[in-house]
Design a protein around this motif. Structure first.
Motif, PDB file in Angstrom:
ATOM      1  N   VAL A 182       0.811  -1.214   0.000  1.00  0.00           N
ATOM      2  CA  VAL A 182       0.000   0.000   0.000  1.00  0.00           C
ATOM      3  C   VAL A 182       0.854   1.278   0.000  1.00  0.00           C
ATOM      4  O   VAL A 182       0.512   2.267  -0.656  1.00  0.00           O
ATOM      5  CB  VAL A 182      -1.040  -0.057   1.153  1.00  0.00           C
ATOM      6  CG1 VAL A 182      -0.439   0.112   2.501  1.00  0.00           C
ATOM      7  CG2 VAL A 182      -2.132   0.944   0.949  1.00  0.00           C
ATOM      8  N   HIS A 183       1.993   1.240   0.652  1.00  0.00           N
ATOM      9  CA  HIS A 183       2.858   2.429   0.683  1.00  0.00           C
ATOM     10  C   HIS A 183       3.402   2.730  -0.710  1.00  0.00           C
ATOM     11  O   HIS A 183       3.472   3.889  -1.140  1.00  0.00           O
ATOM     12  CB  HIS A 183       4.001   2.213   1.676  1.00  0.00           C
ATOM     13  CG  HIS A 183       4.839   3.438   1.891  1.00  0.00           C
ATOM     14  ND1 HIS A 183       5.890   3.762   1.071  1.00  0.00           N
ATOM     15  CD2 HIS A 183       4.765   4.435   2.805  1.00  0.00           C
ATOM     16  CE1 HIS A 183       6.438   4.889   1.477  1.00  0.00           C
ATOM     17  NE2 HIS A 183       5.772   5.327   2.532  1.00  0.00           N
ATOM     18  N   TYR A 331      -3.560   0.554   6.986  1.00  0.00           N
ATOM     19  CA  TYR A 331      -3.096  -0.553   7.846  1.00  0.00           C
ATOM     20  C   TYR A 331      -4.026  -0.730   9.059  1.00  0.00           C
ATOM     21  O   TYR A 331      -4.511  -1.825   9.336  1.00  0.00           O
ATOM     22  CB  TYR A 331      -1.663  -0.239   8.274  1.00  0.00           C
ATOM     23  CG  TYR A 331      -1.075  -1.076   9.380  1.00  0.00           C
ATOM     24  CD1 TYR A 331      -0.666  -2.384   9.143  1.00  0.00           C
ATOM     25  CD2 TYR A 331      -0.902  -0.543  10.662  1.00  0.00           C
ATOM     26  CE1 TYR A 331      -0.101  -3.144  10.152  1.00  0.00           C
ATOM     27  CE2 TYR A 331      -0.334  -1.292  11.670  1.00  0.00           C
ATOM     28  CZ  TYR A 331       0.063  -2.595  11.418  1.00  0.00           C
ATOM     29  OH  TYR A 331       0.621  -3.342  12.421  1.00  0.00           O
ATOM     30  N   VAL A 332      -4.302   0.365   9.764  1.00  0.00           N
ATOM     31  CA  VAL A 332      -5.158   0.224  10.957  1.00  0.00           C
ATOM     32  C   VAL A 332      -6.603  -0.065  10.569  1.00  0.00           C
ATOM     33  O   VAL A 332      -7.279  -0.875  11.222  1.00  0.00           O
ATOM     34  CB  VAL A 332      -5.114   1.436  11.915  1.00  0.00           C
ATOM     35  CG1 VAL A 332      -3.985   1.351  12.864  1.00  0.00           C
ATOM     36  CG2 VAL A 332      -5.118   2.741  11.213  1.00  0.00           C
ATOM     37  N   LEU A 333      -7.075   0.560   9.488  1.00  0.00           N
ATOM     38  CA  LEU A 333      -8.466   0.305   9.091  1.00  0.00           C
ATOM     39  C   LEU A 333      -8.638  -1.135   8.594  1.00  0.00           C
ATOM     40  O   LEU A 333      -9.727  -1.691   8.650  1.00  0.00           O
ATOM     41  CB  LEU A 333      -8.917   1.300   8.019  1.00  0.00           C
ATOM     42  CG  LEU A 333      -9.082   2.755   8.506  1.00  0.00           C
ATOM     43  CD1 LEU A 333      -9.525   3.662   7.367  1.00  0.00           C
ATOM     44  CD2 LEU A 333     -10.066   2.856   9.679  1.00  0.00           C
ATOM     45  N   SER A 334      -7.559  -1.741   8.131  1.00  0.00           N
ATOM     46  CA  SER A 334      -7.639  -3.143   7.706  1.00  0.00           C
ATOM     47  C   SER A 334      -7.709  -4.072   8.920  1.00  0.00           C
ATOM     48  O   SER A 334      -8.073  -5.239   8.804  1.00  0.00           O
ATOM     49  CB  SER A 334      -6.414  -3.532   6.871  1.00  0.00           C
ATOM     50  OG  SER A 334      -6.315  -2.694   5.781  1.00  0.00           O
ATOM     51  N   GLN A 335      -7.329  -3.548  10.079  1.00  0.00           N
ATOM     52  CA  GLN A 335      -7.453  -4.344  11.308  1.00  0.00           C
ATOM     53  C   GLN A 335      -8.769  -4.068  12.013  1.00  0.00           C
ATOM     54  O   GLN A 335      -9.170  -4.805  12.895  1.00  0.00           O
ATOM     55  CB  GLN A 335      -6.311  -4.005  12.266  1.00  0.00           C
ATOM     56  CG  GLN A 335      -4.958  -4.434  11.755  1.00  0.00           C
ATOM     57  CD  GLN A 335      -3.853  -3.836  12.615  1.00  0.00           C
ATOM     58  OE1 GLN A 335      -3.640  -4.239  13.741  1.00  0.00           O
ATOM     59  NE2 GLN A 335      -3.178  -2.857  12.071  1.00  0.00           N
ATOM     60  N   SER A 479      -1.528 -11.775   5.897  1.00  0.00           N
ATOM     61  CA  SER A 479      -0.958 -12.406   7.104  1.00  0.00           C
ATOM     62  C   SER A 479       0.524 -12.077   7.307  1.00  0.00           C
ATOM     63  O   SER A 479       1.029 -12.125   8.424  1.00  0.00           O
ATOM     64  CB  SER A 479      -1.147 -13.917   7.028  1.00  0.00           C
ATOM     65  OG  SER A 479      -0.569 -14.377   5.831  1.00  0.00           O
ATOM     66  N   SER A 480       1.242 -11.715   6.239  1.00  0.00           N
ATOM     67  CA  SER A 480       2.680 -11.446   6.414  1.00  0.00           C
ATOM     68  C   SER A 480       2.939 -10.031   6.963  1.00  0.00           C
ATOM     69  O   SER A 480       4.078  -9.694   7.282  1.00  0.00           O
ATOM     70  CB  SER A 480       3.415 -11.604   5.083  1.00  0.00           C
ATOM     71  OG  SER A 480       3.007 -10.582   4.217  1.00  0.00           O
ATOM     72  N   SER A 497       8.939  -1.334   9.437  1.00  0.00           N
ATOM     73  CA  SER A 497      10.154  -2.142   9.249  1.00  0.00           C
ATOM     74  C   SER A 497       9.959  -3.183   8.155  1.00  0.00           C
ATOM     75  O   SER A 497      10.928  -3.712   7.622  1.00  0.00           O
ATOM     76  CB  SER A 497      10.546  -2.816  10.558  1.00  0.00           C
ATOM     77  OG  SER A 497       9.480  -3.621  10.978  1.00  0.00           O
ATOM     78  N   SER A 498       8.700  -3.512   7.861  1.00  0.00           N
ATOM     79  CA  SER A 498       8.442  -4.439   6.742  1.00  0.00           C
ATOM     80  C   SER A 498       7.229  -3.899   5.987  1.00  0.00           C
ATOM     81  O   SER A 498       6.431  -3.142   6.551  1.00  0.00           O
ATOM     82  CB  SER A 498       8.187  -5.841   7.271  1.00  0.00           C
ATOM     83  OG  SER A 498       7.131  -5.796   8.190  1.00  0.00           O
ATOM     84  N   PRO A 499       7.072  -4.287   4.712  1.00  0.00           N
ATOM     85  CA  PRO A 499       6.016  -3.665   3.907  1.00  0.00           C
ATOM     86  C   PRO A 499       4.613  -3.898   4.470  1.00  0.00           C
ATOM     87  O   PRO A 499       4.344  -4.946   5.077  1.00  0.00           O
ATOM     88  CB  PRO A 499       6.154  -4.356   2.543  1.00  0.00           C
ATOM     89  CG  PRO A 499       7.359  -5.181   2.594  1.00  0.00           C
ATOM     90  CD  PRO A 499       7.850  -5.281   3.986  1.00  0.00           C
ATOM     91  N   ILE A 500       3.762  -2.902   4.275  1.00  0.00           N
ATOM     92  CA  ILE A 500       2.351  -3.061   4.668  1.00  0.00           C
ATOM     93  C   ILE A 500       1.640  -3.688   3.461  1.00  0.00           C
ATOM     94  O   ILE A 500       1.408  -3.026   2.447  1.00  0.00           O
ATOM     95  CB  ILE A 500       1.721  -1.703   5.032  1.00  0.00           C
ATOM     96  CG1 ILE A 500       2.455  -1.093   6.228  1.00  0.00           C
ATOM     97  CG2 ILE A 500       0.231  -1.853   5.308  1.00  0.00           C
ATOM     98  CD1 ILE A 500       1.963   0.273   6.650  1.00  0.00           C
ATOM     99  N   LEU A 501       1.348  -4.981   3.572  1.00  0.00           N
ATOM    100  CA  LEU A 501       0.687  -5.677   2.462  1.00  0.00           C
ATOM    101  C   LEU A 501      -0.787  -5.866   2.805  1.00  0.00           C
ATOM    102  O   LEU A 501      -1.116  -6.346   3.902  1.00  0.00           O
ATOM    103  CB  LEU A 501       1.340  -7.039   2.224  1.00  0.00           C
ATOM    104  CG  LEU A 501       2.823  -7.011   1.830  1.00  0.00           C
ATOM    105  CD1 LEU A 501       3.360  -8.423   1.631  1.00  0.00           C
ATOM    106  CD2 LEU A 501       3.040  -6.188   0.561  1.00  0.00           C
TER     107      LEU A 501
END
Ligand code: HEM
Length: 523
Positions: A182-183, A331-335, A479-480, A497-501
């Motif tokens: 997404v970034h 990211y947060v809205l996906s949670q 999940s990653s 630190s790792s991609p927002i997928l």
């Protein structure tokens, strides 16, 4: 001859030893700076001070300064001393004192502790790094480019095709990989937006992927080498070190590229007599002196070098921070799918009223989206520390401590944002916090006279990206993707630190308002 070699050898050893001893004495004395002032400080280690974890890239500086803020609060201290290597830094934890430094007593803290060397590296002559009167004069001249009206006008000149191209890109990526970064996607959108709003040219980042301009900017932010990331931090905390060691924050290739780009844009505008209501137009109007052949320094207007530096910061500011905030929001809205649905409901009902067009007025009515954005800014502020340089000796009110001219001061933004005294349950993403007044401790864009000059434009960018994405897609976290998120230690800005997928699910025309085909469809 043997005698001479013998003599030279012992001479060399003695001089080296003396040098090491002098360095150690210097470091030891530097590490007693706060003790001499009777200011609370963490015990420093020799040479590294308190910044061992930063130099070894175990922790981002903003996260360590948050930990220090938590400690200061626990010790009931309004401020404390910190050592970045041998450089003493004052960290302020009391909100009233923070407001004094940034607003009321600003005349003592007018500058940012940033490296500036326009001779060697003209790109460092940008507004964030400028000092004193030069900063004040340029800020006044640039401010008209960032009024609410100007930001609104810039947004409304955006081609509507951006949304369609963005969707094509997301659909293609999803078909191939099943997920999107997404970034990366939002970065491409923002690159096209700022190139268009600032300079009126098509950058085609969404269409062609790795546009040259974007690559140069990303190299500036994400130089992942140890050298690159350390240089970034040093330029912010110990700018004077650059006077001693010849280090460069931007390379010559980058400088040449930007100078050529800006020169070409100016030449085209002059040749075709183009008048466009954008950032470049405002810059060119500053006393009409910014001609491409003008290399000399000027007092009233801008030389070409100065002009290139200001264009550079517009591109820097417009690319990374807004893209990071928008992607953290997804990211947060996906949670929190219930919040995502609520946000989408708002987007749909407002856009229905505005016949599907993402206008400035339509965006202004989306108050729940604002709340989600504010909460993302709180939990993930791209700039985790605001820095000031003391420019005039300052006696800390209510104490006898004198802050000397030249001292670096840190405002621990991330610490304030995660402080339960100001934001109860700070780990919880709660947009409802902003249904009433926003706490003064919320300052992702800074505050006072040196507040982000483009905060309105930046907020609009974030909102535009979110609305464009959420109206057509539902996002679920892959999940990653890490939860909770950790931050990259090599980046000066807050960065995952790792991609927002995320996995996008395209909404059918019944679920999403189709602005091109049916202006009156019921949702
Ligand atoms: C939404 C994203 C943005 C965030 C989070 C952000 C954050 C900040 C922060 C924290 C500061 C320092 C404030 C202080 O020290 O008190 C700043 C300054 C600045 N920002 Fe932004 N910014 C954003 C977008 C932009 C954009 C889009 C531009 C340009 C178009 C921009 C240009 C600048 C400039 C030129 C300064 C220096 C102002 C001065 O020293 O007078 N920023 N920004």
């Amino acid at each position: 001859m043997t005698f001479f070699l013998h003599y030279a050898f012992y001479g060399f050893i003695s001089v080296t030893l003396l040098f090491v001893i002098l360095c150690l004495i210097y470091c030891k004395r530097a590490n007693e700076y706060w003790q001499r002032k009777n200011v609370y400080a963490w015990k420093p280690t020799l040479v590294f001070g308190n910044a061992m974890d930063i130099m070894l890239q175990k922790k981002p500086l903003g996260v360590q300064i948050k930990e220090y803020y938590d400690d200061l609060k626990a010790q009931r201290k309004s401020f404390g001393g910190y050592y970045f290597l041998t450089q003493p830094v004052l960290v302020v934890s009391d909100l009233d004192l923070i407001k004094r430094v940034m607003v009321t007593d600003f005349e003592h803290f007018t500058d940012r502790p940033l490296h500036i060397d326009e001779e060697e590296n003209p790109l460092t002559g940008y507004l964030p790094a400028l000092k004193g009167e030069r900063w004040k004069a340029l800020r006044m001249k640039l401010s008209p480019a960032f009024t609410l009206l100007k930001s609104k006008m810039m947004l409304e000149t955006l081609p509507e095709t951006y949304a369609d191209t963005l969707m094509e890109l997301i659909d293609r990526e999803t078909r191939i990989h099943g997920v999107i970064n997404v970034h990366e996607i939002i970065g491409k959108l923002n690159m096209d937006i700022i190139a268009s709003c600032a300079f009126g040219f098509e950058c085609n980042s969404l269409k062609e992927g790795n546009a040259e301009l974007k690559n140069h900017l990303l190299n500036f932010f994400h130089d992942q080498s140890l050298r690159g990331s350390i240089i970034h931090i040093l330029s912010y905390v110990i700018p004077n070190i650059f006077k001693i060691i010849k280090l460069k924050t931007c390379n010559a290739k980058m400088m040449d590229y930007f100078t050529k780009l800006v020169t070409e844009i100016i030449a085209i505008r002059e040749k075709d007599e183009i008048v466009r209501n954008d950032f470049m137009h405002i810059l060119l109007q500053i006393d009409e002196v910014s001609k491409p052949d003008m290399a000399s320094e000027s007092t009233d207007g801008l030389s070409l070098k100065e002009l290139v530096a200001q264009c550079f910061v517009f591109l820097l500011g417009g690319l990374e921070a807004p893209s990071t905030v928008s992607s953290f929001c997804i990211y947060v809205l996906s949670q929190h799918l219930e919040l995502q649905d609520k946000a989408r409901e708002e987007i749909r009902s407002v856009l229905k009223k505005y016949k599907g067009k993402i206008s400035h007025d339509a965006l202004s009515e989306m108050t729940f989206i604002d709340q989600c954005i504010y909460e993302t800014f709180r939990m993930y502020p791209p700039v985790m520390i605001h820095g000031r340089a003391c420019t005039k000796e300052y006696v800390v009110p209510g104490s006898r401590v004198v802050i000397e001219k030249g001292t670096t001061v840190f405002i621990p933004t991330y610490g304030l944002h995660m402080d339960p005294d100001y934001f109860p349950n700070p780990e919880v993403f709660d947009p409802e916090r902003y249904s009433n007044k926003i706490s003064d401790a919320w300052m992702p864009m800074g505050c006072g006279p040196r507040i982000c000059i483009a905060y309105r434009f930046g907020l609009l960018q974030v909102k535009y990206a979110l609305v464009t994405l959420l109206r057509h897609y539902k996002f679920a976290l892959h999940s990653s993707t890490k939860t909770p998120m950790t931050f990259d230690c090599k980046n000066f800005l807050l960065y995952p630190s790792s991609p927002i997928l995320v996995i996008p699910e395209k909404l059918s025309s019944n679920d999403s308002y189709n602005h091109q085909q049916n202006f009156d469809c019921d949702l």
